[in-house]
Design an enzyme around this catalytic site. Structure first.
Site, PDB file in Angstrom:
ATOM      1  N   ARG A  20     -41.408  36.601   4.691  1.00 21.64           N
ATOM      2  CA  ARG A  20     -42.152  35.512   5.338  1.00 21.64           C
ATOM      3  C   ARG A  20     -41.256  34.256   5.458  1.00 21.64           C
ATOM      4  O   ARG A  20     -40.707  33.964   6.514  1.00 21.64           O
ATOM      5  CB  ARG A  20     -43.438  35.206   4.539  1.00 21.64           C
ATOM      6  CG  ARG A  20     -44.484  34.421   5.318  1.00 21.64           C
ATOM      7  CD  ARG A  20     -44.256  32.935   5.345  1.00 21.64           C
ATOM      8  NE  ARG A  20     -44.189  32.364   3.991  1.00 21.64           N
ATOM      9  CZ  ARG A  20     -43.810  31.116   3.755  1.00 21.64           C
ATOM     10  NH1 ARG A  20     -43.479  30.322   4.751  1.00 21.64           N
ATOM     11  NH2 ARG A  20     -43.734  30.659   2.520  1.00 21.64           N
ATOM     12  N   ASP A  21     -41.047  33.579   4.358  1.00 22.68           N
ATOM     13  CA  ASP A  21     -40.250  32.353   4.376  1.00 22.68           C
ATOM     14  C   ASP A  21     -38.840  32.630   4.898  1.00 22.68           C
ATOM     15  O   ASP A  21     -38.248  31.812   5.609  1.00 22.68           O
ATOM     16  CB  ASP A  21     -40.199  31.798   2.941  1.00 22.68           C
ATOM     17  CG  ASP A  21     -39.545  30.437   2.845  1.00 22.68           C
ATOM     18  OD1 ASP A  21     -39.557  29.694   3.831  1.00 22.68           O
ATOM     19  OD2 ASP A  21     -39.009  30.119   1.774  1.00 22.68           O
TER      20      ASP A  21
ATOM     21  N   HIS B 128     -39.951  27.034  -6.525  1.00 19.03           N
ATOM     22  CA  HIS B 128     -39.383  27.545  -5.267  1.00 19.03           C
ATOM     23  C   HIS B 128     -38.115  26.741  -4.974  1.00 19.03           C
ATOM     24  O   HIS B 128     -38.181  25.601  -4.530  1.00 19.03           O
ATOM     25  CB  HIS B 128     -40.425  27.368  -4.156  1.00 19.03           C
ATOM     26  CG  HIS B 128     -40.026  27.914  -2.822  1.00 19.03           C
ATOM     27  ND1 HIS B 128     -40.580  29.062  -2.295  1.00 19.03           N
ATOM     28  CD2 HIS B 128     -39.136  27.482  -1.893  1.00 19.03           C
ATOM     29  CE1 HIS B 128     -40.048  29.305  -1.102  1.00 19.03           C
ATOM     30  NE2 HIS B 128     -39.164  28.353  -0.832  1.00 19.03           N
TER      31      HIS B 128
ATOM     32  N   HIS C 216     -34.186  26.025  -3.375  1.00 22.32           N
ATOM     33  CA  HIS C 216     -33.255  26.274  -2.267  1.00 22.32           C
ATOM     34  C   HIS C 216     -31.857  25.950  -2.770  1.00 22.32           C
ATOM     35  O   HIS C 216     -31.674  25.008  -3.550  1.00 22.32           O
ATOM     36  CB  HIS C 216     -33.611  25.404  -1.059  1.00 22.32           C
ATOM     37  CG  HIS C 216     -34.761  25.940  -0.260  1.00 22.32           C
ATOM     38  ND1 HIS C 216     -35.111  25.457   0.965  1.00 22.32           N
ATOM     39  CD2 HIS C 216     -35.643  26.933  -0.524  1.00 22.32           C
ATOM     40  CE1 HIS C 216     -36.156  26.119   1.436  1.00 22.32           C
ATOM     41  NE2 HIS C 216     -36.503  27.016   0.545  1.00 22.32           N
TER      42      HIS C 216
ATOM     43  N   CYS D 182     -34.312  25.557   5.939  1.00 16.48           N
ATOM     44  CA  CYS D 182     -35.236  24.497   6.297  1.00 16.48           C
ATOM     45  C   CYS D 182     -34.661  23.821   7.531  1.00 16.48           C
ATOM     46  O   CYS D 182     -33.491  23.445   7.545  1.00 16.48           O
ATOM     47  CB  CYS D 182     -35.369  23.498   5.151  1.00 16.48           C
ATOM     48  SG  CYS D 182     -36.402  22.097   5.593  1.00 16.48           S
TER      49      CYS D 182
ATOM     50  N   ASN E 113     -33.014  30.047   0.745  1.00 11.34           N
ATOM     51  CA  ASN E 113     -33.678  30.221  -0.540  1.00 11.34           C
ATOM     52  C   ASN E 113     -32.682  30.731  -1.578  1.00 11.34           C
ATOM     53  O   ASN E 113     -31.625  31.261  -1.251  1.00 11.34           O
ATOM     54  CB  ASN E 113     -34.809  31.241  -0.389  1.00 11.34           C
ATOM     55  CG  ASN E 113     -35.953  30.712   0.448  1.00 11.34           C
ATOM     56  OD1 ASN E 113     -36.598  29.740   0.081  1.00 11.34           O
ATOM     57  ND2 ASN E 113     -36.196  31.338   1.586  1.00 11.34           N
TER      58      ASN E 113
HETATM   59 MG    MG Z   1     -38.054  28.419   1.019  1.00 13.00          MG
END
Ligand code: MG
Length: 316
Positions: A26-27, A219, A221, A252, A261
């Site tokens: 997803r991300d 979460h 990065h 992002c 990530n």
């Molecule tokens: Mg992320």
């Protein structure tokens, strides 16, 4: 000695096991130039579950025009065994997305709140007040429908427009998500600017405000190479759930240099070295990362995968 596993040195004061919450499908995929077909997205998820991951974000119910990479998430869910005991959460930013997720049989959903005004307007399309109310409404509605809900907080450790974010703001938003019925709050270092001391201060503020540590996930990065150091700081504080993405896919749009990530296999390597159980096979995760790299047609950013691949080449 198996060179594809680190030597194990346990440390006191760290959790004995943690959950890895896999976000590549997803991300990770939502920010890629190449849109993968449903069959490939399903194969990715199948490889991830075969590697031992038990929380695998499967997609999102968002506008197909805005995020074409996540179109056909309904078909992805229909291709999964939702009774397998593996959680396949989907992102539901609004009531319509939640309705679609319910129709597709989802058991787990995720909602997003921004802790800053600027990111709320840029990414969620409205004021922070409006988008917060919307996210909380979706969470409450999902709980009423017996779904498990994860709450994401964005820009917890800084915002590219507004700069520093007060930890107290994060605690307030986390409390709102918990009160709306979220079972877990994922603290998003959306632009990767957190450092270990910063993580410690934010966690300390949340716990002091009454947020249970076992309701918190991190979460990270790896934009500035701090992701694993930040995970280690959170481990020392007792956090037991970490978001990661095979090959580090993701990114992002507001941090052009972002490598994305934290890579799942890099996280697994450190946790294995610390003797912290995850139930996930490092080599299977690294192989999935290489497979995904081929599907996306570009190299992925994981030191562990690169090292394991180089070892294999040398051995053969
Ligand atoms: Mg992320």
């Amino acid at each position: 000695m198996n060179r594809s596993l680190p030597q194990e040195y346990s440390q006191s004061g760290l959790p004995s096991s943690v959950s890895v919450y896999e976000v590549s499908a997803r991300d990770g995929l939502q920010s890629q130039d190449r849109t993968l077909p449903v069959a490939t997205r399903l194969e990715l998820i199948s490889r991830l579950s075969a590697a031992g991951l038990t929380s695998i974000e499967a997609g999102s119910f968002v506008s197909e025009r805005a995020v074409p990479q996540m179109a056909d998430t309904r078909e992805v869910l229909e291709g999964l065994d939702l009774d397998s005991g593996i959680a396949y959460p989907v992102l539901t930013p609004n009531q319509r997305g939640l309705d679609e997720a319910l129709n597709a049989g989802a058991r787990d959903v995720a909602v997003f709140l921004s802790v800053t005004e600027a990111f709320s307007r840029a990414n969620l399309g409205d004021t922070r007040e409006i988008t917060t109310e919307r996210g909380l409404d979706v969470a409450r509605s999902a709980v009423t429908s017996d779904l498990r809900v994860r709450g994401y907080l964005s820009m917890v450790f800084g915002d590219p427009w507004e700069g520093p974010v007060a930890p107290e703001e994060v605690a307030t938003a986390a409390r709102q998500l918990l009160d709306a019925g979220c079972s877990r709050i994922s603290l998003g270092d959306t632009i990767g600017t957190a450092t270990p001391g910063h993580v410690t201060v934010v966690l300390d503020t949340l716990v002091s405000a009454g947020i249970p540590i076992d309701a918190i996930a991190l979460h990270t990065h790896n934009t500035y190479g701090q992701a694993l150091a930040n995970v280690y700081a959170a481990l020392r504080f007792g956090v037991t759930e970490f978001d990661a993405s095979v090959g580090g896919v993701g990114g992002c749009p507001f941090a052009r240099t972002a490598t994305g990530n934290l890579a799942t296999e890099d996280l697994l390597w450190m946790l294995a070295g610390l003797g912290i159980a995850t139930g996930v096979d490092i080599e299977a995760a690294a192989a999935t990362s290489q497979w995904l790299s081929d599907r996306l047609g570009r190299p992925l950013a994981s030191a562990t995968s690169s090292a394991i691949t180089a070892e294999r080449k040398q051995a053969s």
